[in-house]
Design an enzyme around this catalytic site. Structure first.
Site, PDB file in Angstrom:
ATOM      1  N   HIS A  53       1.026  -1.369  -0.214  1.00  0.00           N
ATOM      2  CA  HIS A  53       0.122  -0.146   0.519  1.00  0.00           C
ATOM      3  C   HIS A  53       1.036   1.641   0.021  1.00  0.00           C
ATOM      4  O   HIS A  53       1.597   0.943   0.279  1.00  0.00           O
ATOM      5  CB  HIS A  53      -0.951   0.002   1.417  1.00  0.00           C
ATOM      6  CG  HIS A  53       0.014   0.383   2.314  1.00  0.00           C
ATOM      7  ND1 HIS A  53      -0.574  -1.307   3.213  1.00  0.00           N
ATOM      8  CD2 HIS A  53       0.334   0.696   2.978  1.00  0.00           C
ATOM      9  CE1 HIS A  53       0.388  -1.103   4.508  1.00  0.00           C
ATOM     10  NE2 HIS A  53       0.920   0.130   4.242  1.00  0.00           N
TER      11      HIS A  53
HETATM   12  P1  TYD Z   1      -2.749  -4.091   7.217  1.00  0.00           P
HETATM   13  O1  TYD Z   1      -2.417  -2.364   6.531  1.00  0.00           O
HETATM   14  O2  TYD Z   1      -2.993  -5.135   6.551  1.00  0.00           O
HETATM   15  O3  TYD Z   1      -1.063  -4.000   7.900  1.00  0.00           O
HETATM   16  P2  TYD Z   1       0.737  -4.293   6.932  1.00  0.00           P
HETATM   17  O4  TYD Z   1       0.590  -2.752   6.553  1.00  0.00           O
HETATM   18  O5  TYD Z   1       1.631  -4.265   7.836  1.00  0.00           O
HETATM   19  O6  TYD Z   1       0.393  -5.631   5.915  1.00  0.00           O
HETATM   20  O7  TYD Z   1      -3.343  -4.013   8.452  1.00  0.00           O
HETATM   21  C1  TYD Z   1      -3.789  -5.283   8.939  1.00  0.00           C
HETATM   22  C2  TYD Z   1      -5.010  -5.495   9.773  1.00  0.00           C
HETATM   23  O8  TYD Z   1      -5.363  -3.696  11.146  1.00  0.00           O
HETATM   24  C3  TYD Z   1      -6.210  -3.881   9.034  1.00  0.00           C
HETATM   25  O9  TYD Z   1      -7.894  -4.498   9.243  1.00  0.00           O
HETATM   26  C4  TYD Z   1      -6.458  -2.715   9.011  1.00  0.00           C
HETATM   27  C5  TYD Z   1      -5.804  -2.880  11.162  1.00  0.00           C
HETATM   28  N1  TYD Z   1      -4.692  -1.961  11.898  1.00  0.00           N
HETATM   29  C6  TYD Z   1      -5.231  -1.105  12.054  1.00  0.00           C
HETATM   30  O10 TYD Z   1      -6.330  -0.806  13.089  1.00  0.00           O
HETATM   31  N2  TYD Z   1      -4.601   0.342  13.057  1.00  0.00           N
HETATM   32  C7  TYD Z   1      -3.092   0.120  12.029  1.00  0.00           C
HETATM   33  O11 TYD Z   1      -2.666   0.988  13.142  1.00  0.00           O
HETATM   34  C8  TYD Z   1      -1.983  -0.859  11.208  1.00  0.00           C
HETATM   35  C9  TYD Z   1      -1.052  -0.508  10.799  1.00  0.00           C
HETATM   36  C10 TYD Z   1      -3.254  -1.550  10.629  1.00  0.00           C
END
Ligand code: TYD
Length: 139
Positions: A53
Site C-alpha cells: 500500500h
Molecule cells: P495492514 O495494513 O494489512 O498491515 P500491514 O501494513 O502490516 O500489512 O493491517 C492489518 C489490519 O490491521 C487491517 O485491518 C487494518 C488494521 N490496522 C489498524 O487498525 N491500525 C493500524 O495502525 C494498522 C497498521 C493496521
C-alpha cells in the site's frame, strides 16, 4: 526527486553500557515527525508479503528491533530494496510511496513509528490507483 532522496536510513545512537544496549528514539528529533502511533509486526515469515500500500498522509520509521526483513520501496518510477537488519537502524518513509515488507526472519519484530493515528481512508491499496494519484501512467 529521485527515490533515493525520498527515503532515509537513520542510525540511532546506542546508549548502552555493560548492562546491555539502550536505544532511544525521540519524535521530532531523531525521526522527522511527532510520533502518534506505534505498531509492531511479528510472527510473519519468508512466505508472506505485507504492506502493499501507499499512504496519502502517514510517514513512517521502520525498525527491526529483532531479526531481519526487507522493504521494497516504489515511487511509481523507481524501486529500491532496503534490508532492515540492525536494531539501531531506522528506515524513514515519506507519504505517497508504495511499500512492501517481506522476507521476515523467524525472529523478526518489525517496529513501526507513525506520524498519524490510524485512518484506513488514507491508505491506497491498489497499485493502479496509486499510479493514477501520483500521475504516472505506466511504469
Ligand atoms: P495492514 O495494513 O494489512 O498491515 P500491514 O501494513 O502490516 O500489512 O493491517 C492489518 C489490519 O490491521 C487491517 O485491518 C487494518 C488494521 N490496522 C489498524 O487498525 N491500525 C493500524 O495502525 C494498522 C497498521 C493496521
Amino acid at each position: 526527486m529521485a527515490l533515493q532522496d525520498k527515503f532515509r536510513i537513520l542510525e540511532f545512537p546506542d546508549l548502552g553500557d555493560e548492562r546491555g544496549k539502550l536505544v532511544v528514539v525521540e519524535g521530532e528529533d531523531m525521526v522527522p515527525f511527532a510520533i502518534n502511533r506505534v505498531f509492531y509486526i511479528y510472527g510473519s515469515d519468508d512466505t508472506v508479503m505485507r504492506g502493499q500500500h501507499a499512504n496519502r498522509i502517514s510517514e513512517f520509521v521502520l525498525i527491526n528491533v529483532s531479526g531481519t526483513s526487507k522493504v521494497r520501496i516504489d515511487d511509481g518510477v523507481e524501486e529500491c530494496i532496503v534490508e532492515l537488519n540492525r536494531p539501531r537502524m531506522g528506515l524513514y518513509l515519506p507519504a505517497m510511496v508504495w511499500k512492501d515488507m517481506y522476507d521476515f526472519s523467524a525472529d523478526s519484530v518489525l517496529l513501526v513509528l507513525a506520524s498519524t493515528h490510524y485512518d484506513g481512508a488514507e491508505y491506497i491499496r491498489n497499485y493502479e490507483d496509486y499510479l493514477k494519484e501520483i500521475g504516472v501512467t505506466k511504469k
